[in-house]
Design a protein around this motif. Structure first.
Motif, PDB file in Angstrom:
ATOM      1  N   GLY A   1      76.984-201.461 -38.773  1.00 32.11           N
ATOM      2  CA  GLY A   1      77.251-200.186 -38.107  1.00 32.11           C
ATOM      3  C   GLY A   1      76.096-199.680 -37.251  1.00 32.11           C
ATOM      4  O   GLY A   1      76.259-198.736 -36.479  1.00 32.11           O
ATOM      5  N   VAL A   2      74.927-200.317 -37.378  1.00 29.28           N
ATOM      6  CA  VAL A   2      73.772-199.859 -36.598  1.00 29.28           C
ATOM      7  C   VAL A   2      73.972-200.143 -35.096  1.00 29.28           C
ATOM      8  O   VAL A   2      73.372-199.478 -34.249  1.00 29.28           O
ATOM      9  CB  VAL A   2      72.455-200.497 -37.122  1.00 29.28           C
ATOM     10  N   GLY A   3      74.840-201.123 -34.824  1.00 29.22           N
ATOM     11  CA  GLY A   3      75.129-201.441 -33.426  1.00 29.22           C
ATOM     12  C   GLY A   3      74.633-202.810 -32.988  1.00 29.22           C
ATOM     13  O   GLY A   3      74.371-203.029 -31.805  1.00 29.22           O
ATOM     14  N   LYS A   4      74.524-203.738 -33.937  1.00 29.10           N
ATOM     15  CA  LYS A   4      73.999-205.073 -33.603  1.00 29.10           C
ATOM     16  C   LYS A   4      74.836-205.760 -32.524  1.00 29.10           C
ATOM     17  O   LYS A   4      74.307-206.244 -31.539  1.00 29.10           O
ATOM     18  CB  LYS A   4      73.922-205.971 -34.850  1.00 29.10           C
ATOM     19  N   SER A   5      76.170-205.789 -32.733  1.00 27.67           N
ATOM     20  CA  SER A   5      77.022-206.499 -31.756  1.00 27.67           C
ATOM     21  C   SER A   5      76.931-205.832 -30.397  1.00 27.67           C
ATOM     22  O   SER A   5      76.820-206.510 -29.372  1.00 27.67           O
ATOM     23  CB  SER A   5      78.491-206.505 -32.165  1.00 27.67           C
ATOM     24  N   THR A   6      76.978-204.503 -30.404  1.00 30.82           N
ATOM     25  CA  THR A   6      76.921-203.762 -29.141  1.00 30.82           C
ATOM     26  C   THR A   6      75.583-204.031 -28.451  1.00 30.82           C
ATOM     27  O   THR A   6      75.514-204.249 -27.246  1.00 30.82           O
ATOM     28  CB  THR A   6      77.116-202.251 -29.402  1.00 30.82           C
TER      29      THR A   6
ATOM     30  N   SER B   1      69.905-197.178 -26.412  1.00 23.91           N
ATOM     31  CA  SER B   1      71.322-196.908 -26.626  1.00 23.91           C
ATOM     32  C   SER B   1      72.068-198.134 -26.135  1.00 23.91           C
ATOM     33  O   SER B   1      72.079-198.427 -24.938  1.00 23.91           O
ATOM     34  CB  SER B   1      71.772-195.672 -25.836  1.00 23.91           C
ATOM     35  N   ALA B   2      72.625-198.866 -27.088  1.00 20.73           N
ATOM     36  CA  ALA B   2      73.323-200.105 -26.719  1.00 20.73           C
ATOM     37  C   ALA B   2      74.549-199.770 -25.887  1.00 20.73           C
ATOM     38  O   ALA B   2      74.947-200.542 -25.007  1.00 20.73           O
ATOM     39  CB  ALA B   2      73.689-200.869 -27.982  1.00 20.73           C
ATOM     40  N   ILE B   3      75.141-198.606 -26.159  1.00 20.04           N
ATOM     41  CA  ILE B   3      76.358-198.231 -25.438  1.00 20.04           C
ATOM     42  C   ILE B   3      76.019-197.802 -24.008  1.00 20.04           C
ATOM     43  O   ILE B   3      76.660-198.233 -23.050  1.00 20.04           O
ATOM     44  CB  ILE B   3      77.096-197.103 -26.192  1.00 20.04           C
TER      45      ILE B   3
ATOM     46  N   ASN C   1      68.464-197.403 -32.470  1.00 23.24           N
ATOM     47  CA  ASN C   1      69.651-197.439 -31.600  1.00 23.24           C
ATOM     48  C   ASN C   1      70.409-196.100 -31.663  1.00 23.24           C
ATOM     49  O   ASN C   1      70.106-195.252 -32.499  1.00 23.24           O
ATOM     50  CB  ASN C   1      70.562-198.602 -32.036  1.00 23.24           C
ATOM     51  N   LYS C   2      71.351-195.953 -30.793  1.00 28.95           N
ATOM     52  CA  LYS C   2      72.176-194.743 -30.677  1.00 28.95           C
ATOM     53  C   LYS C   2      71.322-193.537 -30.257  1.00 28.95           C
ATOM     54  O   LYS C   2      71.563-192.405 -30.705  1.00 28.95           O
ATOM     55  CB  LYS C   2      72.969-194.456 -31.956  1.00 28.95           C
TER      56      LYS C   2
ATOM     57  N   ASP D   1      71.287-191.509 -27.973  1.00 29.23           N
ATOM     58  CA  ASP D   1      72.105-190.950 -26.891  1.00 29.23           C
ATOM     59  C   ASP D   1      72.849-189.718 -27.404  1.00 29.23           C
ATOM     60  O   ASP D   1      72.881-189.461 -28.620  1.00 29.23           O
ATOM     61  CB  ASP D   1      73.108-192.011 -26.362  1.00 29.23           C
TER      62      ASP D   1
HETATM   63  P1  GDP Z   1      77.188-203.752 -36.132  1.00 34.43           P
HETATM   64  O1  GDP Z   1      78.019-203.621 -37.365  1.00 34.43           O
HETATM   65  O2  GDP Z   1      75.732-203.538 -36.441  1.00 34.43           O
HETATM   66  O3  GDP Z   1      77.431-205.014 -35.357  1.00 34.43           O
HETATM   67  O4  GDP Z   1      77.579-202.503 -35.196  1.00 34.43           O
HETATM   68  P2  GDP Z   1      78.560-202.417 -33.940  1.00 34.43           P
HETATM   69  O5  GDP Z   1      77.910-202.982 -32.717  1.00 34.43           O
HETATM   70  O6  GDP Z   1      79.888-202.959 -34.323  1.00 34.43           O
HETATM   71  O7  GDP Z   1      78.648-200.832 -33.736  1.00 34.43           O
HETATM   72  C1  GDP Z   1      79.137-199.976 -34.724  1.00 34.43           C
HETATM   73  C2  GDP Z   1      79.659-198.707 -34.058  1.00 34.43           C
HETATM   74  O8  GDP Z   1      78.580-198.022 -33.452  1.00 34.43           O
HETATM   75  C3  GDP Z   1      80.675-198.984 -32.964  1.00 34.43           C
HETATM   76  O9  GDP Z   1      81.665-197.989 -33.034  1.00 34.43           O
HETATM   77  C4  GDP Z   1      79.867-198.871 -31.707  1.00 34.43           C
HETATM   78  O10 GDP Z   1      80.664-198.455 -30.614  1.00 34.43           O
HETATM   79  C5  GDP Z   1      78.864-197.798 -32.068  1.00 34.43           C
HETATM   80  N1  GDP Z   1      77.612-197.943 -31.305  1.00 34.43           N
HETATM   81  C6  GDP Z   1      76.896-199.088 -31.140  1.00 34.43           C
HETATM   82  N2  GDP Z   1      75.822-198.850 -30.386  1.00 34.43           N
HETATM   83  C7  GDP Z   1      75.842-197.526 -30.064  1.00 34.43           C
HETATM   84  C8  GDP Z   1      74.989-196.681 -29.290  1.00 34.43           C
HETATM   85  O11 GDP Z   1      73.981-197.075 -28.726  1.00 34.43           O
HETATM   86  N3  GDP Z   1      75.342-195.360 -29.225  1.00 34.43           N
HETATM   87  C9  GDP Z   1      76.439-194.862 -29.846  1.00 34.43           C
HETATM   88  N4  GDP Z   1      76.681-193.579 -29.717  1.00 34.43           N
HETATM   89  N5  GDP Z   1      77.274-195.633 -30.555  1.00 34.43           N
HETATM   90  C10 GDP Z   1      76.984-196.950 -30.672  1.00 34.43           C
END
Ligand code: GDP
Length: 331
Positions: free
Chosen positions: A72-77, A247-249, A208-209, A211
């Protein structure tokens, strides 16, 4: 002309052809080669051994980055954004995902396609999850060999993604040049013991995040992490662990993160640390494999499990000492 070795389970494919295609950067051949090194089939193990032998001279040019963080931290993003940034700067990028705790199968390649849709369609990127059902030691060895194959296939940057749950971090740290920890602000993670352990492995902490509503929180967390890192013993490489925001997004902080990584590369090549670290890693891998091999060999002795069971019964009914049982087992 070299002898052509036919693969048993993958018909019409030959070692030399696969090797040639792999070295020319062909992603399909790379995928096949990884499948072969993951195989437990005795015939394929032999082929894998030859394949790895032949790719060895073509390895060592890529930069390997481990990326971790809680789900959920945003690794894939992040990997999608970072990977795209790198390919748009002329780099070829391979992503190997490790999740020893999951029941992933090769079918999860599809999963990775949806997790990183842009990167998986990028001709200069290659994405591959680890096959399931292996011990951590097995996963480590397969991943190291998959890395070698990616290097031989000309990928400049290899990202090894793992889930922030403990053991697998140490394993990944020992196969990469750089370890990037993704964190979240305000999740209370800063204070948790388990994170301390992982933070000690990090060459770079990226919050991350950073933003929207969480930007201020992220900025505050950055200062907290910075002061927390001061308390850790200094790195053997002499590298001062940076704490950054991204911010990965929104794709912010990505270029800065890469500049920091480039700085690390420059510094660690110049002071010789990168080379000596890689040598140490290879030797540790060999030693680990010796231990695994000894255990595998021992348990593959016919009848050994029955013999162990008998000894256990004798030990629990005090008919034999542990010392004697061991002597007999290893005689
Ligand atoms: P993983 O489980 O670490 O691979 O995390 P994901 O990449 O699947 O991201 C988990 C959630 O966080 C998703 O709903 C993403 O859209 C959201 N997310 C990822 N990066 C960011 C970011 O930089 N900013 C915000 N606001 N949300 C993000």
């Amino acid at each position: 002309m070299p002898n052509k070795t036919t693969f048993r389970r993958i018909p019409k494919i030959h070692l030399q052809d696969t090797l040639k295609d792999l070295l020319s950067g062909n992603k399909i051949s790379l995928g096949k080669a990884i499948t072969i090194v993951e195989s437990k089939h005795p015939e394929e193990k032999k082929i894998a051994s030859e394949l790895i032998d032949q790719v060895l001279p073509h390895t060592g040019k890529s930069f390997k980055i481990g990326i971790t963080g809680v789900p959920g931290v945003g690794k894939s993003t992040f990997i999608e954004a970072f990977g795209k940034f790198l390919t748009s700067n002329g780099k070829r990028v391979a992503v190997l995902s490790i999740d020893p705790s999951s029941n992933k199968t090769r079918g999860s390649i599809l999963g990775d396609k949806t997790r990183m849709p842009e990167l998986s369609n990028d001709p200069n990127a290659f994405i591959r999850p680890t096959a399931a059902g292996k011990s951590l030691g097995g996963v480590a060895s397969n991943t190291r060999e998959a890395i070698m194959l990616c290097e031989a296939a000309g990928f400049d940057i290899i990202l090894i993604e793992t889930v922030g749950v403990g053991q697998s971090e140490t394993m990944v740290k020992d196969m990469v040049d750089y370890f990037l920890l993704l964190m979240l602000a305000g999740s209370g993670d800063e204070l948790q013991g388990i994170k301390r352990g992982i933070m000690e492995l990090a060459d770079h902490v990226l919050i991350n995040k950073a933003d929207g509503k969480t930007l201020d929180l992220a900025k505050r967390a950055k200062e907290e992490f910075k002061s927390a890192l001061h308390l850790f013993p200094s790195n053997s490489s002499g590298w001062v662990v940076p704490v950054g925001l991204c911010s990965a997004i929104e794709k912010t902080g990505i270029e800065e993160a890469w500049k920091t990584i480039e700085q690390f590369q420059k510094q660690m090549k110049a002071n010789g640390w990168m080379e000596s670290n890689r040598k140490d890693q290879a030797v540790r891998w060999f030693r680990e494999r010796i231990n695994h091999q000894l255990i595998d060999d021992f348990y593959s002795n016919p009848g050994i499990l029955n013999e162990i069971k008998e000894k256990e019964e004798m030990i629990s009914s005090q008919k034999i000492s542990v010392r004697k049982a061991l002597e007999e087992l290893f005689s």
